[in-house]
Design a protein around this motif. Structure first.
Motif, PDB file in Angstrom:
ATOM      1  N   ALA A 229       0.854  -1.192  -0.128  1.00 55.92           N
ATOM      2  CA  ALA A 229       0.088   0.002  -0.356  1.00 55.92           C
ATOM      3  C   ALA A 229       0.938   1.397  -0.031  1.00 55.92           C
ATOM      4  CB  ALA A 229      -0.742   0.060   1.205  1.00 55.92           C
ATOM      5  N   LEU A 230       1.735   1.330   0.923  1.00 55.04           N
ATOM      6  CA  LEU A 230       2.668   2.453   0.837  1.00 55.04           C
ATOM      7  C   LEU A 230       3.505   2.624  -0.695  1.00 55.04           C
ATOM      8  CD1 LEU A 230       4.154   4.815   2.382  1.00 55.04           C
ATOM      9  CD2 LEU A 230       5.845   3.173   3.029  1.00 55.04           C
ATOM     10  N   ALA A 231       3.856   1.450  -1.084  1.00 54.03           N
ATOM     11  CA  ALA A 231       4.563   1.549  -2.352  1.00 54.03           C
ATOM     12  C   ALA A 231       3.797   2.222  -3.463  1.00 54.03           C
ATOM     13  CB  ALA A 231       5.122   0.323  -2.833  1.00 54.03           C
ATOM     14  N   LYS A 232       2.453   1.771  -3.681  1.00 52.02           N
ATOM     15  CA  LYS A 232       1.495   2.130  -4.574  1.00 52.02           C
ATOM     16  C   LYS A 232       1.206   3.658  -4.159  1.00 52.02           C
ATOM     17  CE  LYS A 232      -2.378   2.608  -6.938  1.00 52.02           C
ATOM     18  NZ  LYS A 232      -3.222   3.859  -7.252  1.00 52.02           N
ATOM     19  N   ALA A 233       0.951   3.945  -3.030  1.00 50.42           N
ATOM     20  CA  ALA A 233       0.695   5.435  -2.736  1.00 50.42           C
ATOM     21  C   ALA A 233       1.595   6.308  -3.313  1.00 50.42           C
ATOM     22  CB  ALA A 233       0.114   5.612  -1.260  1.00 50.42           C
ATOM     23  N   PHE A 234       2.848   6.195  -2.516  1.00 51.06           N
ATOM     24  CA  PHE A 234       4.116   6.811  -2.552  1.00 51.06           C
ATOM     25  C   PHE A 234       4.512   6.939  -4.251  1.00 51.06           C
ATOM     26  CE2 PHE A 234       8.527   7.750  -3.146  1.00 51.06           C
ATOM     27  CZ  PHE A 234       8.847   8.862  -2.343  1.00 51.06           C
ATOM     28  N   CYS A 235       4.598   5.916  -4.759  1.00 51.43           N
ATOM     29  CA  CYS A 235       5.140   5.943  -6.214  1.00 51.43           C
ATOM     30  C   CYS A 235       4.198   6.680  -7.078  1.00 51.43           C
ATOM     31  CB  CYS A 235       5.407   4.487  -6.584  1.00 51.43           C
ATOM     32  SG  CYS A 235       6.763   3.800  -5.585  1.00 51.43           S
TER      33      CYS A 235
END
Length: 389
Positions: free
Chosen positions: A322-328
């Motif tokens: 989830a963090l990867a999807k949101a940040f990237c």
């Protein structure tokens, strides 16, 4: 520097065989897809002639054993996603829906017999897959609000409902349909074949993003699906979420690729475009934009690379994807904007490609969980408190 788009040389984390696969993907798609993709994007059509090209690359279902093709680590799979997206995000989305969502559902939730039945043909792109979760009235709230129903009748399941925004659906051979069992209220997965009576699709028209992707609304009217087509290990939405955990990481890599594609076109333009008697690449403000772009791309790629290591070791959780999807995707959205800014008015012309990445980034930013929903997943993990309504 041989590859400014990979500023920290993440590719060197691959072994020689994996690098050869990545280089073949890069060279083939830039040779075969880049020259024609604007034609299809403008007409909102899918270039079916590239399917044999993708088949030859052998990249569908890379992380899954039992496909009859060579497997690859999560890092290779992610970098392949990025390479495809750097050429065209629509083709990357086709690949993500087929290889990630559809094949991933069967890999994670299917029995050994079901995997043997479908995965080799899907890996060879003899069967194309789609993934039916989102509904017309239920997007982010699908976990508790799914309305498509499944009722068992002997050795058959009767499915009724509607799905929307389903990529590949207009021509897919198999669609993974998630429906709520009327008997126990749990979400279950079914492999619906395109010729089953009562299954119909309607293409969504007039999109401003990912125009090459053939999104459709699906209508299921008393579709009779045999018990053999029910994914035997999909017994609640937790199993659906396991698929999404896997594919959100792929979307993060696609965001890296989308940003990188825009950056590469902007960089080439800056070296060729002359103003005041010299290339604009030599101007301070242009270099500032380029450095902002490569910083975003490098930070995102490094985050995704560590996530791939965690996936390989089995230590990744929902909040990590989830963090990867949101940040990237946030960094992608910023980066494609910088690329368009660098090119001035020419940035909105398709012939320079960047405008296509700017438009397509809007869809990548939203699908597979919005920034807000992924933020709540991460927030719950770091605080121990759920802020979901």
């Amino acid at each position: 520097m041989t590859d400014p788009g990979d500023f920290y040389d993440i590719e060197e984390l691959l072994d020689a065989r994996e690098r050869a696969v990545l280089h073949e993907v890069r060279a083939t798609l830039r040779r075969e897809v880049t020259p024609v993709i604007n034609h299809y994007w403008t007409r909102a059509e899918f270039p079916h002639e590239i399917i044999p090209i993708l088949r030859g690359l052998g990249i569908a279902g890379l992380p899954y054993p039992g496909t009859g093709r060579a497997t690859g680590r999560p890092l290779l799979d992610g970098l392949v996603f990025a390479e495809i997206a750097a050429v065209d995000p629509s083709i990357a989305t086709f690949h993500g829906v087929h290889s990630g969502l559809a094949m991933g559902s069967i890999h994670l939730c299917g029995s050994a017999e079901q995997q043997e039945r479908w995965l080799p043909a899907m890996a060879n792109l003899d069967l194309i897959g789609a993934f039916g979760l989102t509904e017309p009235e239920v997007g982010s709230g699908v976990a508790g609000g799914l309305t498509t129903s499944a009722r068992r009748d002997g050795d058959t399941w009767i499915l009724n409902g509607r799905k929307t925004w389903i990529g590949n659906a207009t021509f897919a051979d198999l669609v993974i349909i998630w429906a709520r069992d009327e008997a126990d209220g749990q979400v279950k997965g079914f492999v619906v074949e395109k010729d089953m009576p009562g299954f119909s699709t309607r293409k969504l028209e007039d999109k401003i993003a990912l125009r090459v992707v053939q999104n459709a609304e699906i209508t299921l009217t008393d579709v009779a699906v045999p018990e053999a087509n029910r994914l035997t290990r999909a017994n609640s939405f937790k199993d659906t979420a396991a698929v999404l955990r896997l594919t959100r990481a792929g979307v993060a890599w696609m965001a890296v690729g989308c940003a990188r594609g825009a950056f590469e076109h902007a960089l080439a333009y800056a070296k060729e475009r002359e103003q005041f008697g010299r290339p604009i690449a030599g101007f301070q403000l242009v270099q500032d934009l380029l450095v902002r772009m490569i910083g975003n791309i490098t930070a995102s790629a490094a985050l995704c690379s560590q996530l791939a290591r965690m996936q390989e070791s089995g230590t990744s959780a929902d909040e990590h994807s989830a963090l990867a999807k949101a940040f990237c995707t946030v960094r992608m959205r910023e980066t494609v904007g910088y690329a368009r800014e660098l090119m001035g008015g020419n940035g909105i012309l398709l012939e320079h490609h960047v405008g296509r990445f700017v438009a397509d980034a809007e869809a990548i930013y939203s699908y597979e969980g919005t920034r807000e929903m992924n933020t709540l997943i991460v927030g719950r993990a770091i605080t121990g408190h759920s802020a979901f309504v």
